[in-house]
Design a protein around this motif. Structure first.
Motif, mmCIF file in Angstrom:
data_model
loop_
_atom_site.group_PDB
_atom_site.id
_atom_site.type_symbol
_atom_site.label_atom_id
_atom_site.label_comp_id
_atom_site.label_asym_id
_atom_site.label_seq_id
_atom_site.Cartn_x
_atom_site.Cartn_y
_atom_site.Cartn_z
ATOM 1 N N PRO A 245 59.729 -56.833 101.534
ATOM 2 C CA PRO A 245 58.825 -57.927 101.153
ATOM 3 C C PRO A 245 58.474 -57.822 99.667
ATOM 4 O O PRO A 245 58.593 -56.759 99.063
ATOM 5 C CB PRO A 245 57.600 -57.677 102.033
ATOM 6 N N ASP A 246 58.040 -58.910 99.096
ATOM 7 C CA ASP A 246 57.596 -58.917 97.701
ATOM 8 C C ASP A 246 56.108 -58.581 97.671
ATOM 9 O O ASP A 246 55.249 -59.452 97.748
ATOM 10 C CB ASP A 246 57.858 -60.297 97.080
ATOM 11 N N VAL A 247 55.806 -57.270 97.540
ATOM 12 C CA VAL A 247 54.407 -56.813 97.565
ATOM 13 C C VAL A 247 54.094 -55.929 96.367
ATOM 14 O O VAL A 247 53.156 -55.142 96.407
ATOM 15 C CB VAL A 247 54.101 -56.055 98.882
ATOM 16 N N GLY A 248 54.875 -56.060 95.299
ATOM 17 C CA GLY A 248 54.637 -55.234 94.115
ATOM 18 C C GLY A 248 55.170 -53.827 94.283
ATOM 19 O O GLY A 248 56.169 -53.606 94.958
ATOM 20 N N VAL A 249 54.487 -52.864 93.694
ATOM 21 C CA VAL A 249 54.928 -51.478 93.791
ATOM 22 C C VAL A 249 54.596 -50.942 95.187
ATOM 23 O O VAL A 249 53.449 -50.994 95.626
ATOM 24 C CB VAL A 249 54.259 -50.598 92.717
ATOM 25 N N LEU A 250 55.627 -50.443 95.861
ATOM 26 C CA LEU A 250 55.471 -49.962 97.232
ATOM 27 C C LEU A 250 55.829 -48.481 97.272
ATOM 28 O O LEU A 250 56.920 -48.079 96.864
ATOM 29 C CB LEU A 250 56.384 -50.754 98.168
ATOM 30 N N ALA A 251 54.893 -47.658 97.732
ATOM 31 C CA ALA A 251 55.131 -46.220 97.870
ATOM 32 C C ALA A 251 55.690 -45.944 99.262
ATOM 33 O O ALA A 251 55.087 -46.322 100.270
ATOM 34 C CB ALA A 251 53.843 -45.444 97.657
ATOM 35 N N LEU A 252 56.843 -45.287 99.307
ATOM 36 C CA LEU A 252 57.525 -45.024 100.561
ATOM 37 C C LEU A 252 57.742 -43.527 100.725
ATOM 38 O O LEU A 252 57.984 -42.821 99.743
ATOM 39 C CB LEU A 252 58.881 -45.735 100.598
ATOM 40 N N ALA A 253 57.676 -43.075 101.961
ATOM 41 C CA ALA A 253 57.949 -41.668 102.281
ATOM 42 C C ALA A 253 59.050 -41.610 103.316
ATOM 43 O O ALA A 253 58.997 -42.328 104.327
ATOM 44 C CB ALA A 253 56.691 -40.981 102.811
ATOM 45 N N ASP A 254 60.064 -40.795 103.061
ATOM 46 C CA ASP A 254 61.133 -40.601 104.023
ATOM 47 C C ASP A 254 60.606 -39.697 105.131
ATOM 48 O O ASP A 254 60.257 -38.538 104.885
ATOM 49 C CB ASP A 254 62.332 -39.932 103.341
ATOM 50 N N PRO A 255 60.508 -40.197 106.371
ATOM 51 C CA PRO A 255 59.912 -39.393 107.447
ATOM 52 C C PRO A 255 60.752 -38.189 107.837
ATOM 53 O O PRO A 255 60.273 -37.286 108.518
ATOM 54 C CB PRO A 255 59.799 -40.388 108.612
ATOM 55 N N GLU A 256 62.009 -38.160 107.428
ATOM 56 C CA GLU A 256 62.882 -37.062 107.817
ATOM 57 C C GLU A 256 62.941 -35.960 106.774
ATOM 58 O O GLU A 256 63.172 -34.805 107.092
ATOM 59 C CB GLU A 256 64.286 -37.598 108.120
ATOM 60 N N THR A 257 62.758 -36.325 105.500
ATOM 61 C CA THR A 257 62.824 -35.312 104.440
ATOM 62 C C THR A 257 61.486 -35.107 103.749
ATOM 63 O O THR A 257 61.282 -34.103 103.067
ATOM 64 C CB THR A 257 63.868 -35.718 103.387
ATOM 65 N N GLY A 258 60.554 -36.080 103.879
ATOM 66 C CA GLY A 258 59.265 -35.994 103.210
ATOM 67 C C GLY A 258 59.302 -36.456 101.766
ATOM 68 O O GLY A 258 58.272 -36.445 101.083
ATOM 69 N N GLU A 259 60.471 -36.895 101.269
ATOM 70 C CA GLU A 259 60.579 -37.337 99.887
ATOM 71 C C GLU A 259 59.813 -38.642 99.671
ATOM 72 O O GLU A 259 59.817 -39.525 100.522
ATOM 73 C CB GLU A 259 62.048 -37.535 99.500
ATOM 74 N N LEU A 260 59.144 -38.742 98.501
ATOM 75 C CA LEU A 260 58.365 -39.924 98.152
ATOM 76 C C LEU A 260 59.133 -40.766 97.140
ATOM 77 O O LEU A 260 59.783 -40.244 96.236
ATOM 78 C CB LEU A 260 57.010 -39.524 97.576
ATOM 79 N N HIS A 261 59.048 -42.086 97.295
ATOM 80 C CA HIS A 261 59.704 -43.013 96.378
ATOM 81 C C HIS A 261 58.765 -44.174 96.105
ATOM 82 O O HIS A 261 58.055 -44.644 97.000
ATOM 83 C CB HIS A 261 61.003 -43.553 96.975
ATOM 84 N N GLU A 262 58.756 -44.636 94.874
ATOM 85 C CA GLU A 262 58.024 -45.853 94.516
ATOM 86 C C GLU A 262 59.043 -46.934 94.189
ATOM 87 O O GLU A 262 59.955 -46.728 93.383
ATOM 88 C CB GLU A 262 57.100 -45.606 93.321
ATOM 89 N N VAL A 263 58.882 -48.094 94.832
ATOM 90 C CA VAL A 263 59.838 -49.181 94.695
ATOM 91 C C VAL A 263 59.110 -50.414 94.182
ATOM 92 O O VAL A 263 58.051 -50.784 94.700
ATOM 93 C CB VAL A 263 60.516 -49.491 96.050
ATOM 94 N N GLN A 264 59.681 -51.043 93.153
ATOM 95 C CA GLN A 264 59.115 -52.282 92.607
ATOM 96 C C GLN A 264 59.712 -53.458 93.382
ATOM 97 O O GLN A 264 60.801 -53.956 93.080
ATOM 98 C CB GLN A 264 59.444 -52.401 91.116
ATOM 99 N N THR A 265 59.011 -53.893 94.408
ATOM 100 C CA THR A 265 59.557 -54.918 95.294
ATOM 101 C C THR A 265 59.514 -56.323 94.702
ATOM 102 O O THR A 265 60.074 -57.244 95.293
ATOM 103 C CB THR A 265 58.793 -54.921 96.631
ATOM 104 N N SER A 266 58.836 -56.495 93.572
ATOM 105 C CA SER A 266 58.824 -57.819 92.944
ATOM 106 C C SER A 266 60.146 -58.121 92.241
ATOM 107 O O SER A 266 60.370 -59.248 91.804
ATOM 108 C CB SER A 266 57.665 -57.928 91.947
ATOM 109 N N ASP A 267 61.024 -57.135 92.151
ATOM 110 C CA ASP A 267 62.339 -57.316 91.547
ATOM 111 C C ASP A 267 63.263 -57.983 92.567
ATOM 112 O O ASP A 267 63.682 -57.369 93.550
ATOM 113 C CB ASP A 267 62.905 -55.955 91.127
ATOM 114 N N ALA A 268 63.582 -59.261 92.313
ATOM 115 C CA ALA A 268 64.384 -60.027 93.262
ATOM 116 C C ALA A 268 65.777 -59.426 93.437
ATOM 117 O O ALA A 268 66.331 -59.423 94.546
ATOM 118 C CB ALA A 268 64.491 -61.476 92.812
#
Length: 326
Positions: A245-268
């Motif tokens: 979804p287009d919700v701006g910066v989205l912080a995501l965590a991989d439930p299997e590895t615990g790695e954190l990622h920030e994704v700019q979802t406003s980028d079409a």
């Protein structure tokens, strides 16, 4: 992918599991029987192999089912109906990897796994047949990383023996629902291969997973499983795994590895690349399941899973009885 969440205590997890299971069993009992009325013809509906009663031939009937003795006696063409084999044994491979503990719609993917298992158990035991399961989850936290005095984890893969009866099926579903989802990914190939050992007579094998593990790890065991058994693959999907979804910066965590990622979802363009990659991934999964000879049912957390299951069973029944009149 999932956001950070507090890990529930064992008591809270068991209470939630009981609540979810009770709700699912009520849905299945009230709706599935009403929507799938008719003679019991097996978990994957088909014509069966046991002889049943005869009736007059109708255009479109399979001529291979002609009942020649009755035809000779009555001088009218008759066909013999068949019923599903009894004492069917159904085994489920239940994938409860950490990626299943995620959901952004009506259900968690884990809940859909339990829902699918509940429906399969209901369809199986109402015919007096046996149902069992192998349940797999992640390897969990290494022993040296556990808290002192922490309770030991259950094994990453455990087998629940096949038994007949509603009471036994209830116990099996309760054991599945109470399984602790641990960090990491279950070995889906090993889980499926456990359904091949020990060798059993022909039956039904149901694999319930999000199938996000590398295809190379589970393709061959699934093909092997399909040689001897009727295989149903139930794929569990969340809409956020298909598009962002287009919700701006989205912080995501991989439930299997615990790695954190920030994704700019406003980028079409990023959203488009994500959707294309997800579509290719799901297409590869579908092609692999089809090549293995498995019936494929996809359940989503944002749709009516029960209706999707009913439509699937109806389509399977139509496909397997095409050319016959029931």
């Amino acid at each position: 992918m999932a956001g950070p969440a507090l890990e529930p205590s064992p008591i809270e997890g068991a209470a939630r599991a009981e609540a979810v299971l009770g709700r699912l069993q009520l849905l299945v009992t009230r709706k599935l029987d009403g929507l799938l009325q008719g003679d019991y013809v097996g978990l994957l509906p088909g014509p069966g192999s046991e002889a049943g009663e005869s009736r007059e031939y109708r255009p479109g009937d399979d001529v291979r089912r002609m009942d020649w003795p009755v035809t000779a006696r009555t001088t009218l063409p008759h066909v013999r109906r068949t019923v599903a084999d009894r004492e069917l044994e159904t085994w489920m491979a239940i994938d409860l990897s950490a990626s299943l503990d995620f959901g952004t719609a009506h259900w968690l993917k884990r809940d859909l796994v339990i829902a699918a298992a509940t429906a399969m158990a209901h369809l199986t035991v109402r015919g007096g047949n046996r149902i069992g399961a192998v349940v797999g989850t992640g390897p969990g936290v290494p022993e040296k990383g556990r808290r002192r005095n922490a309770q030991p984890d259950t094994p990453p893969v455990h087998r629940l023996p096949a038994r007949p009866g509603r009471k036994e099926a209830q116990g099996l579903l309760r054991a599945i629902a109470r399984t602790q989802v641990r960090p990491g990914r279950a070995d889906l190939g090993e889980l499926i291969d456990m359904l091949n050992r020990p060798p059993r007579r022909r039956g039904v094998a149901v694999v319930i997973s999000d199938f996000l593990a590398p295809v190379e790890g589970w393709e061959r065991p699934l093909r092997k499983l399909g040689v001897r058994h009727d295989v149903l693959a139930i794929e569990v999907v969340d809409p956020r795994e298909l598009e962002l979804p287009d919700v701006g910066v989205l912080a995501l965590a991989d439930p299997e590895t615990g790695e954190l990622h920030e994704v700019q979802t406003s980028d079409a363009k990023l959203r488009q690349r994500y959707a294309e990659a997800a579509a290719e991934q799901r297409g590869t999964i579908a092609r692999t399941l089809r090549a293995a000879g498995a019936a494929h049912l996809r359940l989503r957390t944002d749709t009516d899973w029960l209706l999707d299951m009913v439509r699937f069973v109806a389509a399977q029944r139509h496909a397997r009885t095409r050319g016959t009149t029931r």
